[in-house]
Design a protein around this motif. Sequence first.
Motif, PDB file in Angstrom:
ATOM      1  N   TYR A 157       0.882  -1.124  -0.054  1.00 61.52           N
ATOM      2  CA  TYR A 157      -0.136  -0.020   0.096  1.00 61.52           C
ATOM      3  C   TYR A 157       0.822   1.182   0.113  1.00 61.52           C
ATOM      4  O   TYR A 157       0.487   2.358  -0.581  1.00 61.52           O
ATOM      5  N   ASN A 163      -2.568   9.967  -0.030  1.00 64.21           N
ATOM      6  CA  ASN A 163      -4.038   9.519  -0.017  1.00 64.21           C
ATOM      7  C   ASN A 163      -4.473  10.109   1.425  1.00 64.21           C
ATOM      8  O   ASN A 163      -4.273   9.533   2.192  1.00 64.21           O
ATOM      9  N   SER A 191      -7.198  10.571   2.590  1.00 59.78           N
ATOM     10  CA  SER A 191      -8.331   9.810   3.324  1.00 59.78           C
ATOM     11  C   SER A 191      -7.665   8.829   4.395  1.00 59.78           C
ATOM     12  O   SER A 191      -8.318   8.644   5.420  1.00 59.78           O
ATOM     13  N   ARG A 192      -6.771   8.168   3.734  1.00 64.28           N
ATOM     14  CA  ARG A 192      -6.268   7.214   4.750  1.00 64.28           C
ATOM     15  C   ARG A 192      -4.827   7.561   5.453  1.00 64.28           C
ATOM     16  O   ARG A 192      -4.166   7.009   6.294  1.00 64.28           O
ATOM     17  N   TRP A 205      -1.869   7.752   3.992  1.00 67.86           N
ATOM     18  CA  TRP A 205      -0.797   7.044   3.498  1.00 67.86           C
ATOM     19  C   TRP A 205       0.026   7.478   1.932  1.00 67.86           C
ATOM     20  O   TRP A 205      -0.712   8.218   1.531  1.00 67.86           O
ATOM     21  N   GLY A 226      -8.156   3.264  -0.439  1.00 64.75           N
ATOM     22  CA  GLY A 226      -9.431   3.623   0.388  1.00 64.75           C
ATOM     23  C   GLY A 226      -9.811   5.022   0.457  1.00 64.75           C
ATOM     24  O   GLY A 226      -8.945   5.693   0.787  1.00 64.75           O
ATOM     25  N   GLU A 264     -12.293   8.185   1.913  1.00 68.27           N
ATOM     26  CA  GLU A 264     -13.420   8.395   2.419  1.00 68.27           C
ATOM     27  C   GLU A 264     -14.729   8.960   1.912  1.00 68.27           C
ATOM     28  O   GLU A 264     -14.394  10.089   0.703  1.00 68.27           O
ATOM     29  N   ASN A 324     -11.822   1.051  11.457  1.00 65.87           N
ATOM     30  CA  ASN A 324     -12.573   1.935  10.521  1.00 65.87           C
ATOM     31  C   ASN A 324     -13.720   1.437   9.867  1.00 65.87           C
ATOM     32  O   ASN A 324     -14.396   2.489   9.352  1.00 65.87           O
ATOM     33  N   ASN A 326     -13.277   4.216   5.138  1.00 69.90           N
ATOM     34  CA  ASN A 326     -12.612   4.575   3.686  1.00 69.90           C
ATOM     35  C   ASN A 326     -13.144   3.003   2.886  1.00 69.90           C
ATOM     36  O   ASN A 326     -12.863   1.934   3.309  1.00 69.90           O
ATOM     37  N   TYR A 385     -12.833   0.590  -0.478  1.00 67.52           N
ATOM     38  CA  TYR A 385     -11.775   0.338  -1.323  1.00 67.52           C
ATOM     39  C   TYR A 385     -12.190  -0.162  -2.660  1.00 67.52           C
ATOM     40  O   TYR A 385     -11.450  -0.472  -3.558  1.00 67.52           O
TER      41      TYR A 385
END
Length: 468
Positions: free
Chosen positions: A305, A337, A339-340, A342, A373, A375, A430, A434, A436
Amino acid sequence: MAQYELPQNFFFGAAMSGPQTEGGWNTGGKLENLWDTWSNEDISSFYNRVGSYVGNDFMHHYKEDLALLKDLGLDSYRTSIQWSRLIDQDGNINPEGAAWYHELFRASREAGLEVFVNLYHFDMPTYLFRRGGWQNREVCEAYANYAAKAFEEFGQEIRYWFTFNEPIVEPEQRYWHGVWYPRHHNFQEACEVQYNISIAHALAVSRYRELYRAGKIREDARIGMICNFSPSYTKDDPSEADLEALRMNDGLTNRWWLDLVTRGKLPADVIKTLVDDLGIVLPQRPYDEAVLAGGVVDWIGCNYYQPSRVQAPSKTHDEWGNPLFAEPYIWPERVMNESRGWEIYPKGIYDFGMKCKNEYPELEWFVSENGIGIEREYLNKDPETQQVMDDYRIDFVRDHLTWVARAIADGARCVGYHYWGLIDNWSWANAFKNRYGFVEVDLMENYERRPKKSATWLKQVAETHVVA
């Protein structure tokens, strides 16, 4: 736009897990696992108070979901058997649990899909956790018993077996960083757990080999492990301290498992640092070297990821008194990203492939998870069709597959790709925060499945093996 072509025998599929999809948490003789326990004890810890109970209702949608996978051009998928569903509290087969998995595997064959079966996805039965969990060597033996029961029960149905998914995660999340139940912050405990998971893996592989030799497992079967490999990087002009941070970060999270599954041993430099320099007491027993030697596998899965970027720590210990080996390094060119939280770095999968080629040249592998992922995806819906317009997912997967193709061209032994969460699923604490999937799950409409824009793109790539 440049096009890249993947080999025609390169497989495309999806990844999921039992606890994140099945539902039926207390039906069919299933025992309580740690996610059920945490959900029951503190539902407020889960996003929107959505606990482990339903997953994405796969047990009621499995035929529809298998048809979806096949319609998208996929040839395989990975899921997990739940220890708490297959085995009763006495260590014997639960007939209702076994019947469910037999039916799932039968339906998968009928749909033309190969099933990859993983035996553990962070879902320990709670009664075993209360006996010490992975800190207790007897639980490692109980896991080996469970694995052997699964091999015997399904040995003529399943070709591809895996012992653990992401074995580094529980030591980190449950015992070191305190993110998951029971939320400990104790590096000594984390090391005990990591060591004993290694032992449990090796015991299970040895049981597999015994049953294979006895003819209880099909002749074309293979066994592996699935790890979340985050290639480790540091500054362009590193100090000796930065390089030391890189060594231990890579050693604990990557080399530990790569050495175990290819050489049947743990990296000596990492063990020396833990035991001699830090005073960590590992739960070693006489003859453990022989036990670990049984952990060599046939191939592995690589969950990728994000990269791991580290530098020398600014202090030696954290606020709980645990040693600090490294701290995050913020690469000036990183893309996130949001949202995550990452970093998106597709070249990392290429770098992992080159690491395997150079350091573990006999090791065959596949991308066992990769995904993005996001959101509040519902904000990205077409106003007329109500379809999620997820161009960012197309870009993410295209970029990663491009680097996979380049790695193969440069000698990497990568043989396939499974996308994580092809159908939106429950994702631990979570929950459904998020999303995927290439396929949306509508929680307000009986878990109805609806393909997103990306699904059409995926189908074309899976059927043509051309990444464009």
